[in-house]
Design an enzyme around this catalytic site. Structure first.
Site, PDB file in Angstrom:
ATOM      1  N   HIS A 319      28.144  68.430 -36.287  1.00 16.16           N
ATOM      2  CA  HIS A 319      28.554  69.229 -35.138  1.00 16.16           C
ATOM      3  C   HIS A 319      29.866  68.675 -34.618  1.00 16.16           C
ATOM      4  O   HIS A 319      30.071  67.466 -34.654  1.00 16.16           O
ATOM      5  CB  HIS A 319      27.486  69.167 -34.035  1.00 16.16           C
ATOM      6  N   ASP A 377      20.824  74.860 -35.759  1.00 16.44           N
ATOM      7  CA  ASP A 377      20.598  75.855 -36.814  1.00 16.44           C
ATOM      8  C   ASP A 377      19.634  75.377 -37.873  1.00 16.44           C
ATOM      9  O   ASP A 377      19.091  76.169 -38.634  1.00 16.44           O
ATOM     10  CB  ASP A 377      21.929  76.209 -37.481  1.00 16.44           C
TER      11      ASP A 377
HETATM   12  N1  ACO Z   1      27.781  68.007 -44.990  1.00 20.39           N
HETATM   13  C1  ACO Z   1      28.546  67.069 -45.581  1.00 20.39           C
HETATM   14  N2  ACO Z   1      29.631  66.509 -45.011  1.00 20.39           N
HETATM   15  C2  ACO Z   1      29.968  66.928 -43.790  1.00 20.39           C
HETATM   16  C3  ACO Z   1      29.219  67.894 -43.100  1.00 20.39           C
HETATM   17  C4  ACO Z   1      28.089  68.442 -43.734  1.00 20.39           C
HETATM   18  N3  ACO Z   1      27.340  69.378 -43.120  1.00 20.39           N
HETATM   19  N4  ACO Z   1      29.775  68.120 -41.887  1.00 20.39           N
HETATM   20  C5  ACO Z   1      30.845  67.322 -41.817  1.00 20.39           C
HETATM   21  N5  ACO Z   1      30.965  66.587 -42.952  1.00 20.39           N
HETATM   22  C6  ACO Z   1      31.971  65.557 -43.221  1.00 20.39           C
HETATM   23  C7  ACO Z   1      33.308  66.188 -43.546  1.00 20.39           C
HETATM   24  O1  ACO Z   1      33.477  66.367 -44.940  1.00 20.39           O
HETATM   25  C8  ACO Z   1      34.275  65.165 -42.977  1.00 20.39           C
HETATM   26  O2  ACO Z   1      34.388  64.111 -43.904  1.00 20.39           O
HETATM   27  P1  ACO Z   1      35.780  63.274 -44.012  1.00 20.39           P
HETATM   28  O3  ACO Z   1      35.951  62.617 -42.679  1.00 20.39           O
HETATM   29  O4  ACO Z   1      35.520  62.313 -45.111  1.00 20.39           O
HETATM   30  O5  ACO Z   1      36.846  64.288 -44.302  1.00 20.39           O
HETATM   31  C9  ACO Z   1      33.547  64.607 -41.751  1.00 20.39           C
HETATM   32  O6  ACO Z   1      32.141  64.812 -42.013  1.00 20.39           O
HETATM   33  C10 ACO Z   1      33.924  65.307 -40.457  1.00 20.39           C
HETATM   34  O7  ACO Z   1      33.761  66.710 -40.638  1.00 20.39           O
HETATM   35  P2  ACO Z   1      34.728  67.820 -40.040  1.00 20.39           P
HETATM   36  O8  ACO Z   1      34.638  69.053 -40.860  1.00 20.39           O
HETATM   37  O9  ACO Z   1      36.074  67.233 -39.819  1.00 20.39           O
HETATM   38  O10 ACO Z   1      34.036  68.033 -38.649  1.00 20.39           O
HETATM   39  P3  ACO Z   1      34.211  69.288 -37.707  1.00 20.39           P
HETATM   40  O11 ACO Z   1      33.899  68.829 -36.348  1.00 20.39           O
HETATM   41  O12 ACO Z   1      35.528  69.943 -37.939  1.00 20.39           O
HETATM   42  O13 ACO Z   1      33.096  70.312 -38.236  1.00 20.39           O
HETATM   43  C11 ACO Z   1      31.057  71.486 -38.495  1.00 20.39           C
HETATM   44  C12 ACO Z   1      31.865  70.513 -37.615  1.00 20.39           C
HETATM   45  C13 ACO Z   1      31.881  72.759 -38.785  1.00 20.39           C
HETATM   46  C14 ACO Z   1      29.802  71.913 -37.731  1.00 20.39           C
HETATM   47  C15 ACO Z   1      30.668  70.767 -39.813  1.00 20.39           C
HETATM   48  O14 ACO Z   1      29.872  69.617 -39.541  1.00 20.39           O
HETATM   49  C16 ACO Z   1      29.938  71.691 -40.788  1.00 20.39           C
HETATM   50  O15 ACO Z   1      30.591  72.427 -41.542  1.00 20.39           O
HETATM   51  N6  ACO Z   1      28.552  71.686 -40.779  1.00 20.39           N
HETATM   52  C17 ACO Z   1      27.800  72.580 -41.595  1.00 20.39           C
HETATM   53  C18 ACO Z   1      27.750  73.966 -40.964  1.00 20.39           C
HETATM   54  C19 ACO Z   1      26.872  74.021 -39.730  1.00 20.39           C
HETATM   55  O16 ACO Z   1      25.727  73.556 -39.738  1.00 20.39           O
HETATM   56  N7  ACO Z   1      27.384  74.666 -38.663  1.00 20.39           N
HETATM   57  C20 ACO Z   1      26.649  74.850 -37.418  1.00 20.39           C
HETATM   58  C21 ACO Z   1      27.356  74.223 -36.279  1.00 20.39           C
HETATM   59  S1  ACO Z   1      26.370  74.291 -34.837  1.00 20.39           S
HETATM   60  C22 ACO Z   1      26.572  75.842 -34.213  1.00 20.39           C
HETATM   61  O17 ACO Z   1      27.503  76.566 -34.423  1.00 20.39           O
HETATM   62  C23 ACO Z   1      25.471  76.311 -33.348  1.00 20.39           C
END
Ligand code: ACO
Length: 445
Positions: A319, A377
């Site tokens: 998140h 979710d």
């Molecule tokens: N699985 C694996 N790796 C992940 C995940 C994941 N679900 N989420 C983040 N990471 C990693 C990224 O690859 C990144 O790694 P790095 O630092 O080596 O590049 C690091 O963790 C940080 O991730 P970001 O994408 O920079 O974080 P951001 O805050 O931009 O994204 C998000 C948050 C979009 C929710 C992300 O965690 C994701 O895509 N999760 C899966 C989708 C999801 O469950 N969305 C629901 C959100 S809650 C809602 O809307 C109610």
């Protein structure tokens, strides 16, 4: 409780050694504003006019886009408060409409206020009959979120008497209409997809009961609302009602800042919510669990999620704000067990798989180091599945719930006397100015 107003900063911050516009070095002193909770903000409103600098913050990770009294999130500690009340208490003790009132009006309603508010929502739950024609314009296999964007946007073509956003009475009527009609619009999208007749709302049912009735009722048999399912739906609606300045709420605020009408603004919010990184994640969680199929394959998928060269991510994990357990996920995890037990699906293989995945991911150094915890979710999809809501409708239910948050935030913005059109700037990285080259003089690379 007191806190400084926006024009009464609590402190100042010095940024030194900034190159000045005409060379040399300049110092900058910025006011610091403290809210009631959460990090203080640097007030940079004078930065560009006085110093000629913009700030650069793609994804807005360090930007407070507005001041708000509605919702507080502490991502490090896993805290979520609506108007000061912890989300777990609201989910346990309130109804969705009480929370809607709280978000919009700032206080929990008295018995009389609650009766008036829920009465107003009830009387607005029908759709203009002409709006039914919109549905037949869609393909039967249209994604229900596509229908939601279209039909909610179209409300502005039907309710002309509540489009003047400068009139508080019209704003209130538009808000009640939106909250009231969302379950009707959503269930009609579902009925259209499965080829069943639309079911008109019933005023003797509660909000969530009515939604279930319109989704699952058919004209040929009487439909009995299962109280366990209604209770779970009430909880899910509360847990999704608002979440501070998330992508779709910011979209609604930005659209609203131009003076666009509330129906158009909420349609914009629905479009934004649809994305798999936001509201579309609950549908993606279920698809992912199905793809994994068996506990034995979890390590393979964990490996894929950690692989930088693989776009796969564990859906329902991570998140932008929560770097701890999402408090909504804690409530839903318990609700999930309750619903499955009540429905006699305690040994649901999907829940079993979800729990195994959660355990493995929470113990994995990659997920620990990056603070990737299950989000809301992760469990909502399993509950929806158990109560018979098809995956394509998951995000639609999220939209129904979030409508109250969008409206509360939109109203707060409109009522803020300092409100201006939202207009971010950019760091331009394109060509400097250059002369036009005529077609015959252009060479191909
Ligand atoms: N699985 C694996 N790796 C992940 C995940 C994941 N679900 N989420 C983040 N990471 C990693 C990224 O690859 C990144 O790694 P790095 O630092 O080596 O590049 C690091 O963790 C940080 O991730 P970001 O994408 O920079 O974080 P951001 O805050 O931009 O994204 C998000 C948050 C979009 C929710 C992300 O965690 C994701 O895509 N999760 C899966 C989708 C999801 O469950 N969305 C629901 C959100 S809650 C809602 O809307 C109610």
């Amino acid at each position: 409780m007191s806190y400084r107003s926006l024009n009464d900063p609590t402190d100042t911050a010095h940024l030194e050694a900034m190159p000045g516009r005409s060379g040399g070095v300049q110092e900058l002193t910025l006011p610091v504003i403290q809210g009631t909770l959460g990090p203080s903000v640097l007030d940079i409103r004078s930065l560009y006019p006085e110093k000629g600098y913009l700030t650069y913050d793609p994804g807005y990770t360090s930007t407070a886009s507005c001041a708000s009294k509605i919702t507080f999130v502490d991502g490090e500690k896993g805290i979520l408060l609506h108007r000061g009340y912890p989300i777990a208490e609201l989910a346990e003790k309130s109804t969705f409409l009480e929370v809607a009132y709280l978000l919009m009006e700032g206080e929990l309603p008295s018995a009389k206020e609650y009766e008036d508010f829920s009465g107003s929502i009830t009387i607005h739950n029908m759709l203009h009959e002409q709006l039914r024609n919109f549905y037949s314009g869609f393909r039967r296999d249209a994604h229900p979120m596509a229908i939601m964007v279209g039909v909610v946007g179209a409300l502005s073509a039907f309710y002309h008497d509540s489009l003047d956003i400068r009139d508080p009475q019209q704003r209130m009527i538009a808000s009640h209409r939106l909250i009231a009609k969302m379950p009707t619009i959503a269930s009609m999208a579902y009925k259209y997809a499965i080829g069943q007749p639309f079911v008109y709302p019933r005023n003797d049912l509660k909000y969530e009961e009515n939604f279930l009735y319109m989704m699952f009722g058919i004209p040929t048999t009487s439909y009995q609302v299962n109280p366990v399912v209604a209770k779970a739906l009430n909880k899910i609606l509360i847990l999704h009602a608002d979440h501070e300045q998330n992508a779709s709420t910011s979209t609604v605020r930005l659209a609203g800042s131009t003076g666009a009408n509330p129906f158009a603004c909420i349609a914009a919010g629905i479009a934004c919510l649809w994305g798999p990184a936001h509201g579309g994640a609950n549908e993606a969680v279920l698809n992912m669990l199905r793809e994994i199929g068996h506990k034995d394959r979890i390590p393979e998928f964990i490996k894929k999620a950690k692989d930088k060269n693989d776009p796969f991510r564990l859906m329902g994990f991570g998140h932008r704000v929560y770097k701890n357990y999402d408090p909504r996920a804690t409530v839903l995890r318990a609700a999930c067990h309750e619903v499955l037990a009540e429905l006699g699906r305690k040994d649901d293989p999907l829940l079993d798989l979800a729990q195994a995945l959660e355990k493995i991911a929470l113990e994995d150094p990659y997920f620990i180091e990056k603070k990737l915890y299950p989000n809301v979710d992760f469990y909502s999809g399993i509950i929806f599945q158990a109560i018979g809501i098809p995956p394509a409708m998951f995000t639609v239910l999220f939209a129904v719930a979030r409508t109250v948050g969008w409206i509360a935030q939109w109203m707060e913005m409109i009522e803020d006397p300092s409100q201006r059109i939202g207009r971010p700037r950019q760091l331009y990285t394109g060509h400097p100015m250059r002369p036009y080259v005529s077609l015959k003089e252009r060479t191909t690379a």
